[in-house]
Design a protein around this motif. Structure first.
Motif: not given
Length: 764
Positions: A58, A87, A123-124, A126, A141, A144, A148, A167-168, A176
């Motif tokens: 994130s 990211q 990848n998540v 954020c 955070t 997120a 992961t 995504a967050y 995000g």
């Protein structure tokens, strides 16, 4: 930070052995490819060069991790790192041996690469300012990062039909990218309770789609139920046979919005009923609460919600940052007498957060040599044809020329255009579809050859209630894009309209005319540079372009083994060499073991595991154990010939191929077991003369044959048996798999007919 599962650590440590096996010829490059891609390692256009992608969860990265990345960049990737739109950080143009050392070096800093490529949960995303932004609903955070950890612990998250992007966002502004994700969460508070709006089935690239709202509000503690539900829906409904239509948004297109929502809720409620995966999320350590407020006004500086502290945006051209420039930032942060935080962004840069006003101004001076205050200079561009095998145009070179075109322009012109999102092809690695201005590479053939072009899009946006994909306005030769944008900026300035999207709508006629003027393609004799991309010494061509590696996965490995087995049998038929029957048997036996988590090059282990999983499991007849014993004797030199086993080896390969063809979207074998087939054959013998209905679909092509088969099955009762004549090739390969995917039982595939087959199905 996240806790890395021990299994992932061990897999990364074993990567060196895999590379050694490849170099020794123990495993084929084709077999190694899906493995390295899942480790975030992609082959680039230049011979024997690779890209390796890190997972920066994130975008959260520590100063020590940044130091390690800088160290590795100086040693292995020519002193550069590349920031991505997800990211992450990439090392480019490294050797295969160097990928081993980079991976092991990253592991020392608790950074992994597993799952950053291939058919995996990526990848998540954020919001990079989550926790400090004045727009925050609350800090997302922790959620997120927990997502992961959850994804890394689940091996099946590494073997999906295609990539799975989550995504967050900490506010409705959606920094995000939740409203264009496969699964997105946007922070919301309802009746004093933290929670999220939930979005799904979004995505850019081919057939792009803005995500649809799946839930207006869920308690924050339930996010992992939704992560699991979307993953299971993807497994159940995703198309593993067509990589171009395997993303979640294609399920939405097939089921329709209401059908998709109903299916999603069905899976979600089943998970909630059967399992407990609620997690208590620890909130982040609060940032500094009080500081000395400074009178600072700069486009790269944002005042945080904790007054007196600031976040500074750092961006290098094209996302490519020299390690020596990164070191300037690292050394400055290291010298502070308090702790600052760092977050990577989705715009190929990063924020240094929690800076005092005085220190923010000092760091601003340090980065001024490589970060511009103007949005157009900080535009986004994917790697493009410089390194990517799918790239058409040199997108990063274009951005450099655009920046140079505006270099000496008056500031009143420079501020007219927003950040531009540029992709070298339609796949949207540069996220062109979400930009207020987006460009993506195309090729156009004219009388004098190919011309590199860019499609021009306007009006893209993310955010609650406003997410929309950019609309195409035309195509312009690559060489004319910088001048077009310069004239566009002048036109906008003259209009007095501040917002670019509003300007394009209100002045559409003038914008259309401008695009028309710049879209002309003169003959090579009049304007030869049109036939060259920026920075290219040769005329534009598709040379070096090839299949992308992003979707390499389990099915590729299975297909390779089956193909190798088929080739060995053909060689035996020509040469009568028993070693070819042996090779065919081992390849066939190995093909499906990957579904059981077994991928080995040791013949004895392959045959042993195949026997345990598929003979003892009932999918292959018991007598094949005799073949396996003779195969082992042959290998030991106790048996001279395997020729008498020719028919059994053919049966073995045929049976494995049938199991492969029967795999459902969750990669489960739906082919009936041998005993079930024998029982069914007895039943068929009784009913064949009187009641077995056989539908002749010979000559009917895919997918119409599947549609007709469904219609006929709908006419019979549950547990009734029906037969279909299907041609060789795609019909017999696809229809059984499709019917099995709908829950029907494949009783038998009889291939004794010339040019066609009898498929026997029991209705669910």
């Amino acid at each position: 930070m996240i806790k890395i599962p021990q299994q992932v650590i061990e897999e990364e440590k074993s990567y060196r052995n895999k590379v050694e096996d490849l170099k020794k010829g123990i495993i084929e490059a084709e077999r190694f490819k899906p493995y390295r891609v899942s480790m975030g390692i992609y082959e680039q256009r230049d011979n024997d060069t690779y890209m390796i992608r890190t997972r920066i969860p994130s975008g959260v990265i520590t100063l020590e991790q940044f130091k390690k990345i800088s160290e590795l960049a100086k040693k292995y990737s020519h002193g550069f790192i590349h920031f991505t739109t997800r990211q992450d950080i990439q090392f480019h143009k490294v050797t295969l041996d160097d990928t081993v050392d980079i991976m092991e070096g990253l592991l020392e800093a608790d950074i992994v690469t597993r799952g950053t490529g291939g058919n995996t949960a990526r990848n998540v995303g954020c919001s990079p300012l989550s926790g400090v932004s004045q727009e925050d609903v609350f800090d997302v955070t922790p959620y997120a990062l927990a997502t992961t950890e959850y994804a890394l612990k689940d091996p099946t998250m590494l073997n999906l039909p295609r990539k799975y992007k989550m995504a967050y966002s900490s506010s409705p502004e959606d920094t995000g990218n939740a409203t264009i994700a496969d699964l997105g969460f946007i922070a919301k508070i309802k009746d004093g309770e933290k929670g999220f709006e939930v979005y799904g089935a979004g995505g850019l690239g081919g057939s792009p789609n803005v995500a649809i709202k799946l839930e207006d509000f869920i308690p924050a503690s339930e996010v992992l139920y939704h992560v699991q539900a979307m993953k299971e829906l993807f497994e159940n409904e995703g198309d593993r046979t067509n990589k171009h239509k395997a993303r979640i948004r294609y399920i939405l297109k097939r089921l329709g919005e209401e059908g998709f929502k109903a299916k999603y809720q069905e899976v979600l409620q089943k998970i909630k009923k059967e399992r407990s995966i609620e997690v208590f999320f620890n909130t982040q350590i609060p940032t500094k609460q009080i500081g000395k407020r400074e009178e600072i006004s700069h486009p790269l500086l944002l005042e945080q919600k904790n007054k007196g502290y600031y976040a500074l945006y750092v961006h290098a051209e094209n996302g490519n940052l020299r390690a020596e420039d990164l070191d300037k930032v690292i050394n400055f942060i290291h010298g502070l007498n308090y702790e600052a935080s760092i977050r990577l962004t989705t715009t190929q840069g990063f924020f240094v957060r929690d800076l005092t006003g005085d220190d923010a101004k000092k760091l601003l001076d340090i980065i001024s040599s490589f970060t511009s205050p103007f949005p157009i200079d900080n535009s986004v561009a994917c790697a493009g044809a410089a390194t990517c095998k799918l790239g058409l145009c040199l997108s990063q070179n274009l951005l450099s020329v655009i920046k140079n075109r505006f270099l000496k322009a008056d500031e009143t012109i420079k501020i007219q255009l927003p950040r531009i999102f540029i992709s070298g092809c339609q796949n949207s690695c540069g996220q062109h579809q979400k930009g207020e201005i987006g460009l993506y590479g195309k090729a156009k053939r004219v009388a004098d050859g190919l011309v590199p072009m860019y499609a021009v899009l306007f009006g893209g946006a993310v955010g609650v209630g406003k997410a929309v994909l950019g609309k195409g306005y035309g195509m312009i030769p690559a060489q004319k894009i910088p001048d077009f944008l310069y004239e566009l900026a002048n036109l906008k300035k003259e209009s007095g309209i501040e917002e670019i999207t509003v300007f394009v709508k209100k002045e559409k006629e003038a914008v259309d005319k401008l695009i028309e003027d710049f879209s002309s393609i003169e003959p090579e004799a009049e304007n030869s540079k049109l036939y060259y991309d920026f920075g290219a010494e040769e005329k534009f061509s598709l040379k070096g372009r090839g299949p992308g590696e992003c979707s390499a996965g389990v099915l590729d490995v299975i297909q390779l083994d089956i193909s190798n087995a088929e080739g060995s049998i053909k060689e035996f038929e020509k040469t009568k060499a028993s070693i070819k029957l042996y090779d065919a048997s081992v390849s066939a036996a190995r093909a499906l073991l990957i579904l059981k988590g077994i991928d080995t090059t040791k013949d004895r282990l392959i045959l042993k595991e195949f026997s345990a999983h598929f003979i003892d499991g009932g999918y292959v007849k018991e007598s094949i154990k005799n073949l396996i014993e003779d195969l082992l004797d042959y290998k030991l030199g106790d048996l001279d010939s395997l020729e008498k086993h020719y028919e059994e080896v053919k049966y073995l390969l045929h049976r494995v191929s049938q199991m492969y063809a029967s795999l459902n979207p969750k990669l489960e074998i739906t082919l009936a077991k041998e005993q079930e087939i024998e029982d069914a054959e007895d039943e068929i013998k009784v009913t064949e003369d009187s009641s077995l209905k056989i539908i002749d679909l010979k000559g009917v092509k895919c997918p119409i044959n599947f549609v007709k088969a469904k219609v006929e099955i709908a006419k019979i009762s549950s547990n009734e048996i029906i037969g279909f004549y299907l041609d060789n090739g795609e019909p017999i390969a696809n229809v059984p798999k499709s019917l099995a995917g709908e829950g029907h039982e494949i009783i038998k595939i009889d291939d004794k007919y010339e040019g066609y087959n009898l498929l026997i199905v029991k209705k669910k």
